[in-house]
Enzyme design. Structure first.
Site, PDB file in Angstrom:
ATOM      1  N   ASP A  47      10.079   7.792   3.191  1.00 60.20           N
ATOM      2  CA  ASP A  47       8.741   7.228   3.027  1.00 60.20           C
ATOM      3  C   ASP A  47       8.084   7.184   4.405  1.00 60.20           C
ATOM      4  O   ASP A  47       8.354   6.294   5.209  1.00 60.20           O
ATOM      5  CB  ASP A  47       8.827   5.826   2.402  1.00 60.20           C
ATOM      6  CG  ASP A  47       7.435   5.206   2.205  1.00 60.20           C
ATOM      7  OD1 ASP A  47       6.460   5.723   2.787  1.00 60.20           O
ATOM      8  OD2 ASP A  47       7.329   4.201   1.482  1.00 60.20           O
ATOM      9  N   LYS A  64      -1.858   6.914   3.591  1.00 62.33           N
ATOM     10  CA  LYS A  64      -2.622   6.298   4.686  1.00 62.33           C
ATOM     11  C   LYS A  64      -3.440   7.316   5.497  1.00 62.33           C
ATOM     12  O   LYS A  64      -4.523   7.700   5.074  1.00 62.33           O
ATOM     13  CB  LYS A  64      -1.695   5.476   5.588  1.00 62.33           C
ATOM     14  CG  LYS A  64      -1.080   4.272   4.838  1.00 62.33           C
ATOM     15  CD  LYS A  64      -0.526   3.267   5.803  1.00 62.33           C
ATOM     16  CE  LYS A  64       0.333   2.220   5.129  1.00 62.33           C
ATOM     17  NZ  LYS A  64      -0.443   1.186   4.456  1.00 62.33           N
ATOM     18  N   PHE A 101       9.626  -1.901   2.471  1.00 66.45           N
ATOM     19  CA  PHE A 101       8.298  -2.076   1.886  1.00 66.45           C
ATOM     20  C   PHE A 101       7.788  -0.710   1.454  1.00 66.45           C
ATOM     21  O   PHE A 101       7.574   0.167   2.288  1.00 66.45           O
ATOM     22  CB  PHE A 101       7.295  -2.711   2.863  1.00 66.45           C
ATOM     23  CG  PHE A 101       5.971  -2.955   2.180  1.00 66.45           C
ATOM     24  CD1 PHE A 101       5.763  -4.102   1.425  1.00 66.45           C
ATOM     25  CD2 PHE A 101       4.957  -2.007   2.225  1.00 66.45           C
ATOM     26  CE1 PHE A 101       4.561  -4.304   0.752  1.00 66.45           C
ATOM     27  CE2 PHE A 101       3.765  -2.198   1.552  1.00 66.45           C
ATOM     28  CZ  PHE A 101       3.564  -3.351   0.820  1.00 66.45           C
TER      29      PHE A 101
END
Ligand SMILES: Cc1ncc(COP(=O)(O)O)c(C=O)c1O
Length: 410
Positions: free
Chosen positions: A236, A265, A151
């Site tokens: 990531d 984030k 994801f």
């Protein structure tokens, strides 16, 4: 001219707001039926004044809790100076932010962006250009190897290499140039690398897939393979990074330094969207003026908050908290195996918990926990993700897990 009162949410009930949202906001999410109006630290409060312990922390965007005083102060100070310049001009906060990221990661240069998906997109562009200029890959032939179950975000290029039908169906045609190999499989990765390979893009721990942790040696193996083959290793760390797993970066667990690290984030302190590609100078230097950009990327407000986040991480306090509290998390979840929990995976203050489907779906369990004042979110059927703010106390964590035990065993 008619002057009407401004639209306000004052005095509107949760039920009313949920109904109105259903009519006016696209249905691309299925939130739990809680309407948050205020938050502080690990606690959120809904419009009726009910309090909940936030055990999701914005999927790690709130690693330092809601409205961390130091981060709010940094944002306030910057609001009084300058908030946006665009990159048409320099601003006095960007250099310090990039220096901080270099120090934090051990890499050299930063490409500042806003959302996680933008960081991923930017890294793909950097890796492709690097492959054409440094490796001599023929024009338009560069490939990037990704892992099954990945994801990395929601843009059309990123869903092009997702294997989740819900993320893809109806959104083609897709971007070519990606090759998928099974996650945690070094032999498959080695077999997939060829002369066109620009990069390997993986999550050091797959969050959305249910906090999937690769076997020991996998990250080291990816580093070794990519180095040997002259291929970039892109990690990531948008969800796994910035303290969550007990180290600043999750790759540090195997003492691995990728060529490019993607952050997002928590880099925005739960206040503003801030993301970054941080990488080796030789790779990042492929970008020339005009080839990539973002109006908001590297804005002074984002850079000020991001720098304050880096300051928090510099002390090591939050990484240590994630390690220490992670031990409580692991012990409590272990005790629930066979009592509503089938299995779980955790590192630091992050866990994917597979609940017994006989007790309920992940969604149903999340709703029952919500009714008991604990907010979590399900992922993929019967898996619940736990990622509380790293500021949570041991007592608060124990209390949330006691509630979970109550809900799973009654
Ligand atoms: C590993 C990873 N990469 C990328 C993203 C996309 O980030 P954003 O939602 O900010 O675009 C996410 C979001 O959950 C993520 O977990």
């Amino acid at each position: 001219m008619t002057v009407t009162a401004p639209v306000t949410t004052a005095h509107r009930s949760s039920a009313d707001l949920i109904e109105a949202e259903g009519l006016t906001v696209a249905h691309n999410y299925h939130p739990l039926p809680v309407v948050v109006a205020r938050a502080e630290g690990v606690w959120v409060e809904d419009v009726e004044g009910r309090r909940y312990l936030d055990m999701l922390a914005g999927y790690s965007a709130l690693n330092f809790g809601h409205r961390h005083p130091g981060l709010v102060e940094a944002a306030r100070r910057q609001l009084d100076q300058v908030t946006l310049t665009s990159r048409a001009f320099h601003n006095d906060r960007l250099a310090g932010f990039a220096e901080g990221l270099a120090e934090l990661t051990g890499l050299d240069m930063t490409l500042p962006m806003n959302t996680g998906a933008e960081a991923v997109e930017s890294a793909i562009k950097v890796a492709r250009k690097w492959a054409y200029e440094s490796k001599g890959v023929p024009e338009d032939r560069a490939t990037i190897i990704v892992a099954s179950g990945n994801f990395h975000g929601r843009t059309t290029t990123i869903v092009s290499f997702s294997d989740d039908p819900t993320a893809r169906t109806g959104f083609g045609p897709f971007t070519p140039g990606f090759r998928t190999v099974p996650y945690d499989d070094l032999a498959a990765l080695e077999a997939a690398i060829d002369d066109t390979t620009a990069a390997v893009l993986i999550e050091p721990i797959q969050g959305e897939a249910g906090v999937r942790i690769p076997s020991p040696g996998y990250l080291e193996g990816v580093r070794e393979l990519t180095r040997r083959s002259g291929v970039l290793f892109i990690a990531d760390e948008i969800q796994s990074g910035l303290g969550r797993t007990g180290t600043t970066l999750a790759v540090a667990y195997e003492s691995v330094l990728p060529d490019l690290v993607l952050l997002g984030k928590a880099l925005g302190g739960g206040i503003v969207p801030v993301s970054a590609v941080v990488g080796r100078r030789e790779v990042m230097s492929v970008l020339q003026p005009g080839e990539h950009g973002s109006t908001f990327g590297g804005n002074p407000l984002a850079a000020a908050v991001g720098s304050a986040v880096i300051d928090l991480l510099r002390t090591g306090e939050f990484q240590q908290r994630a390690q220490d509290l992670g031990e409580i998390l692991t012990a409590r979840l272990t005790a629930l195996i066979g009592r509503g929990v089938l299995s779980f995976r955790s590192r630091g203050l992050w866990a994917g918990v597979d609940v017994d489907p006989a007790i309920g779906t992940g969604r149903e369990i999340s709703e029952r926990l919500m009714a008991e004042g604990v907010l979590v979110k399900d992922t993929h059927g019967s898996t619940i993700r736990l990622a509380p703010p790293l500021t949570i106390t041991a007592d608060e964590l124990e209390s949330a897990l006691a509630t979970m035990e109550k809900v799973l065993t009654r």
